[in-house]
Design a protein around this motif. Structure first.
Motif, PDB file in Angstrom:
ATOM      1  N   CYS A   1       0.864  -1.178   0.000  1.00  0.00           N
ATOM      2  CA  CYS A   1       0.000   0.000   0.000  1.00  0.00           C
ATOM      3  C   CYS A   1       0.896   1.222   0.000  1.00  0.00           C
ATOM      4  CB  CYS A   1      -0.884   0.002   1.242  1.00  0.00           C
ATOM      5  SG  CYS A   1      -1.666   1.595   1.532  1.00  0.00           S
TER       6      CYS A   1
ATOM      7  N   CYS B   1      -2.019   5.163   2.452  1.00  0.00           N
ATOM      8  CA  CYS B   1      -1.891   5.444   3.887  1.00  0.00           C
ATOM      9  C   CYS B   1      -0.621   4.852   4.489  1.00  0.00           C
ATOM     10  CB  CYS B   1      -3.112   4.933   4.626  1.00  0.00           C
ATOM     11  SG  CYS B   1      -3.632   3.283   4.166  1.00  0.00           S
ATOM     12  N   CYS B   2      -0.264   3.637   4.060  1.00  0.00           N
ATOM     13  CA  CYS B   2       0.839   2.933   4.714  1.00  0.00           C
ATOM     14  C   CYS B   2       2.203   3.550   4.415  1.00  0.00           C
ATOM     15  CB  CYS B   2       0.821   1.452   4.348  1.00  0.00           C
ATOM     16  SG  CYS B   2      -0.701   0.668   4.873  1.00  0.00           S
TER      17      CYS B   2
ATOM     18  N   PHE C   1       1.937   5.827  10.388  1.00  0.00           N
ATOM     19  CA  PHE C   1       0.702   5.079  10.148  1.00  0.00           C
ATOM     20  C   PHE C   1       1.021   3.596  10.083  1.00  0.00           C
ATOM     21  CE2 PHE C   1      -2.503   2.895   7.736  1.00  0.00           C
ATOM     22  CZ  PHE C   1      -3.696   3.485   8.142  1.00  0.00           C
TER      23      PHE C   1
ATOM     24  N   HIS D   1      -6.274  -3.616   6.201  1.00  0.00           N
ATOM     25  CA  HIS D   1      -6.505  -2.283   6.768  1.00  0.00           C
ATOM     26  C   HIS D   1      -7.629  -2.337   7.802  1.00  0.00           C
ATOM     27  CE1 HIS D   1      -4.228  -1.132   3.182  1.00  0.00           C
ATOM     28  NE2 HIS D   1      -3.917  -0.027   3.840  1.00  0.00           N
TER      29      HIS D   1
ATOM     30  N   TYR E   1      -9.778   1.129   1.465  1.00  0.00           N
ATOM     31  CA  TYR E   1      -8.581   0.857   0.675  1.00  0.00           C
ATOM     32  C   TYR E   1      -8.868   0.001  -0.559  1.00  0.00           C
ATOM     33  CZ  TYR E   1      -3.975  -0.362  -0.820  1.00  0.00           C
ATOM     34  OH  TYR E   1      -2.878  -0.534  -1.594  1.00  0.00           O
TER      35      TYR E   1
HETATM   36 ZN   LIG Z   1      -2.428   1.473   3.721  1.00  0.00          ZN
END
Ligand SMILES: [Zn+2]
Ligand SMILES: [Zn+2]
Ligand SMILES: [Zn+2]
Ligand SMILES: [Zn+2]
Length: 351
Positions: A185, A188-189, A194, A230, A260
């Protein structure tokens, strides 16, 4: 995501093998690229679709298959396109997500023809074995040449498996071993701080594992051998219309929609789990909190299983409010009491 950042990174690589280009079945000349390389149009992204002049973009990830192709590759919508619904960025990580988007936006199109117009497979300049050996030196090289790149590497490097980026000492990533590798990912990752395993994808705050994790939901969708993984607070998902029963385009029935990967998860089993969790909770206030989550995710459901469970949870909550002893509250047979009067039960109970 700026794909421009990746351009010009390829000089950092010293290992070149298999760099000769080759022609694929449909006559496209495929050339090997370096990790995180990107570009526009053919051979790795469609052109002139849906309109003449449209140019989709592509980017390679990091991991390489044993046959020397990129395991992770990304497809970007032409620049003037709106992002797919749900507020996500205009990037697709899998053929499945592209397909879903196209089926939704262009129901009459020929998807096979779309995928045949370009090469989804992107060959890598690096062979899988040389990559493993070079990992350390490669990492150093990248972290010194560009500070921002290091975050990218950290987000999908093996380091992730043994630490929680959110600094959460009770993060499940430190204890639970997953049979499936986590999907790459870079949304966000890739953010510092995070952690996929313990940060809510909607509010970015850490989740709580109190009472068996009643307050959050994890997406366990397996896409092409990778788990999404997620997590989201149920509260956040309910507020964002991504959980519960939601009409319109979203169309959920006691389900959770993962921000996601767009997978839908049935929440009835989660509500049932909440109910079981309650049987071992001593605090009335906490039981009520847990039951309320169950009620919120089941409310309005048209499914039989959802309706029945909602009825059961509501009747338990009603008994609890009337002061019925906690143990008696969860006795299923007591639900058949049609009088709705539980005072006799509670007065004889000392707890
Ligand atoms: Zn993510
Ligand atoms: Zn974590
Ligand atoms: Zn949240
Ligand atoms: Zn997901």
């Amino acid at each position: 995501m700026s794909s421009k950042e990746e351009v010009g990174e390829s000089r950092a690589h010293v290992v070149y093998n298999g760099s000769a280009s080759r022609i694929n079945e449909i006559g496209l000349q495929l050339y090997p690229v370096s990790e995180y390389d990107s570009g526009g149009g053919l051979p790795y992204a469609p052109v002139d679709w849906p309109n003449t002049g449209d140019k989709w973009e592509w980017r390679a990830g990091k991991r390489i298959t044993s046959s020397g192709a990129f395991k992770d590759r990304y497809l970007y919508l032409p620049k003037h396109f709106k992002a797919p619904k749900g507020g996500k960025k205009n990037v697709f990580r899998s053929k499945i997500s592209v397909k879903k988007y196209l089926q939704y936006e262009y129901p009459d199109m020929d998807i096979n023809q779309f995928f045949a117009s370009f090469s989804w497979m992107i060959p890598s300049k690096q062979s899988p074995s040389s990559k493993d050996i070079d990992f350390d030196s490669d990492m150093k090289e990248r972290s010194t040449s560009s500070g921002t790149k290091l975050q990218y590497l950290l987000s999908d490097s093996p380091i992730r498996a043994i630490t929680c980026k959110a600094g959460n000492k009770i993060c499940s990533s430190l204890t639970v071993e997953n049979p499936f590798p986590a999907m790459l990912c870079d949304i966000c990752c890739s953010e510092p701080g995070f952690c996929r395993d313990c940060c809510c994808i909607l509010c970015c705050k850490t989740i709580s594992s109190d009472y068996d994790g009643y307050s959050y939901i994890r997406c366990e969708a397996i896409i092409e051998g990778y788990i999404c993984g997620h997590v989201s607070h149920l509260d956040c998902a309910l507020r964002a219309y991504m959980a519960g029963t939601v009409g319109g385009n979203i169309n959920l029935d006691a389900q959770y929609l993962c921000r996601y990967c767009d997978s839908r998860l049935d929440l009835v089993p989660h509500a049932l789990k909440l109910l079981n969790t309650c049987t071992s909770v001593a605090s009335r206030a906490d039981i009520e909190k847990i039951l309320n989550v169950g009620i919120c995710i089941l409310r309005g459901s048209q499914k039989r299983s959802g309706k029945e469970l909602l009825h059961r949870i509501e009747s338990i909550k009603a008994k609890l409010m009337k002061g019925v002893c906690i143990q008696d509250t969860f006795k299923k047979e007591s639900c058949v009491d049609s009088t709705g009067n539980f005072s006799a039960l509670s007065s004889s109970c000392l707890c």
